[in-house]
Design an enzyme around this catalytic site. Sequence first.
Site, short mmCIF file in Angstrom:
data_model
loop_
_atom_site.label_atom_id
_atom_site.label_comp_id
_atom_site.label_asym_id
_atom_site.label_seq_id
_atom_site.Cartn_x
_atom_site.Cartn_y
_atom_site.Cartn_z
N ALA A 157 -13.31 51.92 100.98
CA ALA A 157 -14.65 50.87 100.98
C ALA A 157 -14.81 50.57 99.56
O ALA A 157 -14.01 51.27 98.65
CB ALA A 157 -15.65 51.53 101.69
N ASN A 158 -16.03 50.29 98.97
CA ASN A 158 -16.40 50.07 97.81
C ASN A 158 -17.86 50.11 98.02
O ASN A 158 -18.60 50.10 98.84
CB ASN A 158 -15.88 48.63 96.92
CG ASN A 158 -16.52 47.60 97.75
OD1 ASN A 158 -17.57 47.26 97.72
ND2 ASN A 158 -15.60 46.45 98.23
N ARG A 159 -18.40 50.03 96.48
CA ARG A 159 -20.01 50.33 96.46
C ARG A 159 -20.78 49.14 96.66
O ARG A 159 -22.17 49.21 96.31
CB ARG A 159 -20.41 50.86 95.15
CG ARG A 159 -19.87 52.32 94.75
CD ARG A 159 -19.94 53.05 93.70
NE ARG A 159 -19.11 54.02 93.25
CZ ARG A 159 -19.07 55.28 93.79
NH1 ARG A 159 -20.04 55.51 95.16
NH2 ARG A 159 -18.30 56.33 93.76
N ALA A 172 -17.89 41.55 98.19
CA ALA A 172 -16.95 42.48 97.37
C ALA A 172 -15.75 42.73 98.29
O ALA A 172 -15.71 43.79 98.87
CB ALA A 172 -17.43 43.59 96.76
#
Length: 223
Positions: free
Chosen positions: A29-31, A95
């Site tokens: 995942a990402n932030r 994102a």
Amino acid sequence: APSGPLAGRHVIVTSGPTHEPIDPVRYIANRSSGKQGHAIAKAAREAGARVTLISGPVTLPDPPGVTTVHVESARAMLEAVEGALPADIGIFAAAVADWRVANAGEQKIKKKDGALPSLSLTENPDILATIARRTENRPPLMVGFAAETEHVIEHARQKLAKKGCDLIVANDVSAEAGVMGGDSNTVHLVTASAVETWPTLSKTEVARKLVERLGAMAEGAKP
Ligand code: C5P
């Protein structure tokens, strides 16, 4: 019937991160928090649009009055966007993970003594470029985001051309800027002919101003 600058328009917004499975219990995942994308969906609704929000996994509530479709992976996000077309405006703020795991396990990967699993990655579809580059069913106004840590404007210009969208909202996401997960944003609007820098604003204010601008652009594009 709703009134406002975007009354009668259908707006598709993507927001949040994507989760790319490693196995049934693990993911990459990402932030991204989804705050900016969700604020845009809400502002578009308040401007009178019919809004479809395609959201990756976030902890935010679904905005009231907005049709929200929840997805996990980039591929599912693309499918949901395609299912929501046609639209007048596409605002792609998600994102999206650039890569997914090619050899994702169907069962939970077990820990073995002395042996480490290895993940091989494969490229995800670029949702913005896929939709902006097609001739059939392309929303007349396509907006992308560019999160950059340096050479923000230059990279945004390149992205505009590469992805085939009409406007890029570029922001500085270097750690000092505190944009990721934060409540404010400093953005530059980049089109083929102009760059406009806005002061630091709350994500809600950025969303409102952006929606106002898109309303004017969509009006100008009317046949
Ligand atoms: O190339 P980059 O990820 O920086 O581009 C950001 C823009 O492209 C954002 O608008 C994002 O939502 C979109 N994007 C996408 N699908 C991807 C990667 C990015 O829609 N796989």
